[in-house]
Design a protein around this motif. Sequence first.
Motif, PDB file in Angstrom:
ATOM      1  N   ILE A  82      -1.977  17.394  -3.169  1.00  9.94           N
ATOM      2  CA  ILE A  82      -2.344  16.024  -3.549  1.00  9.94           C
ATOM      3  C   ILE A  82      -1.222  15.057  -3.192  1.00  9.94           C
ATOM      4  N   ALA A  83       0.039  15.441  -3.507  1.00  8.07           N
ATOM      5  CA  ALA A  83       1.181  14.569  -3.213  1.00  8.07           C
ATOM      6  C   ALA A  83       1.357  14.376  -1.712  1.00  8.07           C
ATOM      7  N   THR A  84       1.165  15.451  -0.941  1.00 11.24           N
ATOM      8  CA  THR A  84       1.271  15.356   0.515  1.00 11.24           C
ATOM      9  C   THR A  84       0.200  14.426   1.071  1.00 11.24           C
ATOM     10  N   TRP A  85      -1.009  14.544   0.549  1.00 11.98           N
ATOM     11  CA  TRP A  85      -2.094  13.668   0.983  1.00 11.98           C
ATOM     12  C   TRP A  85      -1.781  12.206   0.657  1.00 11.98           C
ATOM     13  N   CYS A  86      -1.212  11.960  -0.531  1.00  8.69           N
ATOM     14  CA  CYS A  86      -0.859  10.587  -0.922  1.00  8.69           C
ATOM     15  C   CYS A  86       0.133   9.977   0.063  1.00  8.69           C
ATOM     16  N   ILE A  87       1.193  10.734   0.373  1.00 10.85           N
ATOM     17  CA  ILE A  87       2.226  10.182   1.248  1.00 10.85           C
ATOM     18  C   ILE A  87       1.734  10.091   2.683  1.00 10.85           C
ATOM     19  N   SER A  88       0.820  10.983   3.079  1.00 10.94           N
ATOM     20  CA  SER A  88       0.281  10.907   4.442  1.00 10.94           C
ATOM     21  C   SER A  88      -0.529   9.631   4.644  1.00 10.94           C
ATOM     22  N   LYS A  89      -0.991   9.014   3.556  1.00  5.79           N
ATOM     23  CA  LYS A  89      -1.737   7.768   3.652  1.00  5.79           C
ATOM     24  C   LYS A  89      -0.820   6.574   3.886  1.00  5.79           C
ATOM     25  N   ALA A  90       0.488   6.762   3.628  1.00 10.36           N
ATOM     26  CA  ALA A  90       1.454   5.685   3.864  1.00 10.36           C
ATOM     27  C   ALA A  90       1.830   5.657   5.339  1.00 10.36           C
ATOM     28  N   ASN A  91       2.634   4.679   5.717  1.00  9.79           N
ATOM     29  CA  ASN A  91       3.012   4.483   7.118  1.00  9.79           C
ATOM     30  C   ASN A  91       4.148   5.428   7.503  1.00  9.79           C
ATOM     31  N   ARG A  92       3.804   6.542   8.149  1.00  9.69           N
ATOM     32  CA  ARG A  92       4.799   7.557   8.484  1.00  9.69           C
ATOM     33  C   ARG A  92       5.591   7.239   9.745  1.00  9.69           C
ATOM     34  N   THR A  93       5.304   6.109  10.394  1.00  8.49           N
ATOM     35  CA  THR A  93       6.169   5.714  11.508  1.00  8.49           C
ATOM     36  C   THR A  93       7.524   5.264  10.984  1.00  8.49           C
ATOM     37  N   SER A  94       7.601   4.964   9.680  1.00 11.43           N
ATOM     38  CA  SER A  94       8.876   4.643   9.052  1.00 11.43           C
ATOM     39  C   SER A  94       9.631   5.941   8.774  1.00 11.43           C
ATOM     40  N   LEU A  95      10.878   6.022   9.250  1.00 15.79           N
ATOM     41  CA  LEU A  95      11.683   7.214   8.970  1.00 15.79           C
ATOM     42  C   LEU A  95      11.877   7.403   7.477  1.00 15.79           C
ATOM     43  N   THR A  99       0.832  -1.206   0.000  1.00 17.15           N
ATOM     44  CA  THR A  99       0.000   0.000   0.000  1.00 17.15           C
ATOM     45  C   THR A  99       0.862   1.250   0.000  1.00 17.15           C
ATOM     46  N   ASP A 100       1.905   1.256   0.836  1.00 21.62           N
ATOM     47  CA  ASP A 100       2.815   2.400   0.887  1.00 21.62           C
ATOM     48  C   ASP A 100       3.454   2.654  -0.464  1.00 21.62           C
ATOM     49  N   ARG A 101       3.861   1.591  -1.150  1.00 21.57           N
ATOM     50  CA  ARG A 101       4.501   1.750  -2.465  1.00 21.57           C
ATOM     51  C   ARG A 101       3.540   2.361  -3.476  1.00 21.57           C
ATOM     52  N   ARG A 102       2.274   1.970  -3.412  1.00 23.82           N
ATOM     53  CA  ARG A 102       1.295   2.532  -4.359  1.00 23.82           C
ATOM     54  C   ARG A 102       1.112   4.035  -4.127  1.00 23.82           C
ATOM     55  N   TRP A 103       0.983   4.440  -2.854  1.00 25.43           N
ATOM     56  CA  TRP A 103       0.798   5.862  -2.564  1.00 25.43           C
ATOM     57  C   TRP A 103       2.038   6.660  -2.957  1.00 25.43           C
ATOM     58  N   LEU A 104       3.211   6.130  -2.664  1.00 25.74           N
ATOM     59  CA  LEU A 104       4.449   6.833  -3.022  1.00 25.74           C
ATOM     60  C   LEU A 104       4.608   6.939  -4.539  1.00 25.74           C
ATOM     61  N   SER A 105       4.254   5.892  -5.249  1.00 27.22           N
ATOM     62  CA  SER A 105       4.374   5.905  -6.711  1.00 27.22           C
ATOM     63  C   SER A 105       3.440   6.934  -7.339  1.00 27.22           C
ATOM     64  N   LEU A 106       2.233   7.071  -6.785  1.00 31.58           N
ATOM     65  CA  LEU A 106       1.294   8.071  -7.286  1.00 31.58           C
ATOM     66  C   LEU A 106       1.834   9.478  -7.064  1.00 31.58           C
ATOM     67  N   ALA A 107       2.383   9.715  -5.871  1.00 33.68           N
ATOM     68  CA  ALA A 107       2.975  11.028  -5.592  1.00 33.68           C
ATOM     69  C   ALA A 107       4.154  11.302  -6.527  1.00 33.68           C
ATOM     70  N   ILE A 149       4.587  14.541  -9.171  1.00 32.25           N
ATOM     71  CA  ILE A 149       5.709  15.456  -9.003  1.00 32.25           C
ATOM     72  C   ILE A 149       6.581  15.510 -10.249  1.00 32.25           C
ATOM     73  N   THR A 150       6.834  14.361 -10.856  1.00 29.40           N
ATOM     74  CA  THR A 150       7.707  14.306 -12.032  1.00 29.40           C
ATOM     75  C   THR A 150       7.151  15.138 -13.182  1.00 29.40           C
ATOM     76  N   VAL A 151       5.843  15.023 -13.405  1.00 29.19           N
ATOM     77  CA  VAL A 151       5.214  15.802 -14.484  1.00 29.19           C
ATOM     78  C   VAL A 151       5.331  17.298 -14.192  1.00 29.19           C
ATOM     79  N   PHE A 152       5.074  17.691 -12.953  1.00 25.27           N
ATOM     80  CA  PHE A 152       5.087  19.118 -12.628  1.00 25.27           C
ATOM     81  C   PHE A 152       6.491  19.705 -12.674  1.00 25.27           C
ATOM     82  N   ILE A 153       7.517  18.904 -12.327  1.00 26.16           N
ATOM     83  CA  ILE A 153       8.902  19.396 -12.361  1.00 26.16           C
ATOM     84  C   ILE A 153       9.248  19.904 -13.763  1.00 26.16           C
ATOM     85  N   ALA A 154       8.889  19.127 -14.769  1.00 31.25           N
ATOM     86  CA  ALA A 154       9.217  19.498 -16.149  1.00 31.25           C
ATOM     87  C   ALA A 154       8.552  20.815 -16.527  1.00 31.25           C
TER      88      ALA A 154
END
Length: 335
Positions: free
Chosen positions: A146-159, A25-33, A37-42
């Motif tokens: 949106i990206a912050t919300w995606c990552i907040s759904k992952a397990n933030r107890t992991s450093l 689940t964490d990998r899916r949320w991180l991949s979406l974020a 981000i990659t599209v917006f950077i360009a």
Amino acid sequence: MSPDHHHGHGAHDHEAHSHGVTADTDRRWLSLALALITVFIAVESVIAFISGSLALLSDAAHMLTDAASIVLALVAMRLSARPARGGYTFGLKRAEILSAQANGLSLLLLAAWLGYEAIHRIIDPPEIEGWMVLVTALVGIVVNLIATWCISKANRTSLNVEGAYQHILNDLFAFIGTAVAGLIMLTTGFARADGIATLLVVVLMIKAGYGLVRDSGRVLLQAAPDGLDPDAIGDRLASHDGVAEVHDLHVWAITSGHPTLSAHVIVEEGEDCHAVRGELDGLLVQNYGITHSTLQVDHAPELHDVLTAARPKATVSAHCPDPHGPAHFAEPHDH
């Protein structure tokens, strides 16, 4: 002497399965974020060069480190999921901690570069297209929300995940500052607002970067996790019925969220060392959340006989020629 080693792994199979589901689940949320981000950077990089805005360029550079931090986090998740084998007896779980430290260092280094450039821009401000800065920053705020919300759904107890989250959160603040700077430049023509906004972001980056480096450094140096006081734990174990002494007590974290303990426990004469050990394991789980413990348990008279035979003046607490930390006794006495 009757050493008794035990590892507390309650419901190990269930925990391993749950961890696997959480990691996916964490990998899916991180991949979406990462995709957002990659599209917006360009897009932002092109606009930054056209408008001449350092604030936008700094945001784009920061977002590039955001993307790198997420890639690092994803790679670290894959590595840490590998089973222990060969010389890596704990597996590669600390890959997550190395990732968190890399994220923290990248924030500090980027903050140093942006701080230098911002001061230069304040001293000698260039011509900047304020409206382009404002519009791009507003879009950036939406993307980062949106990206912050995606990552907040992952397990933030992991450093590891927390490192990526801090990158994204700082970028959100950066875009808010850039939007304010763009509005000021558009309405007043005050070009130095671009550099000032960048400096405010630099302060936030230093704060987040320092926190990640400090916390990951504590894990790598095997310090006790926050909230776990080794002296208090040692005193609590030593005060348990049937325990005469606790020494060589170590409390550390293999990775974030995985506290670990080892100790040498001396039980009193006539006590059942197996029963005492089981009770101490339960105490560690219930009171401190430590599910991975290794306790070596010996009977005081047996250990004393062995030690005094080898060293006539030896005491129970002097079993180790190089003691690791203080000894904890059931009753205070001179030693």
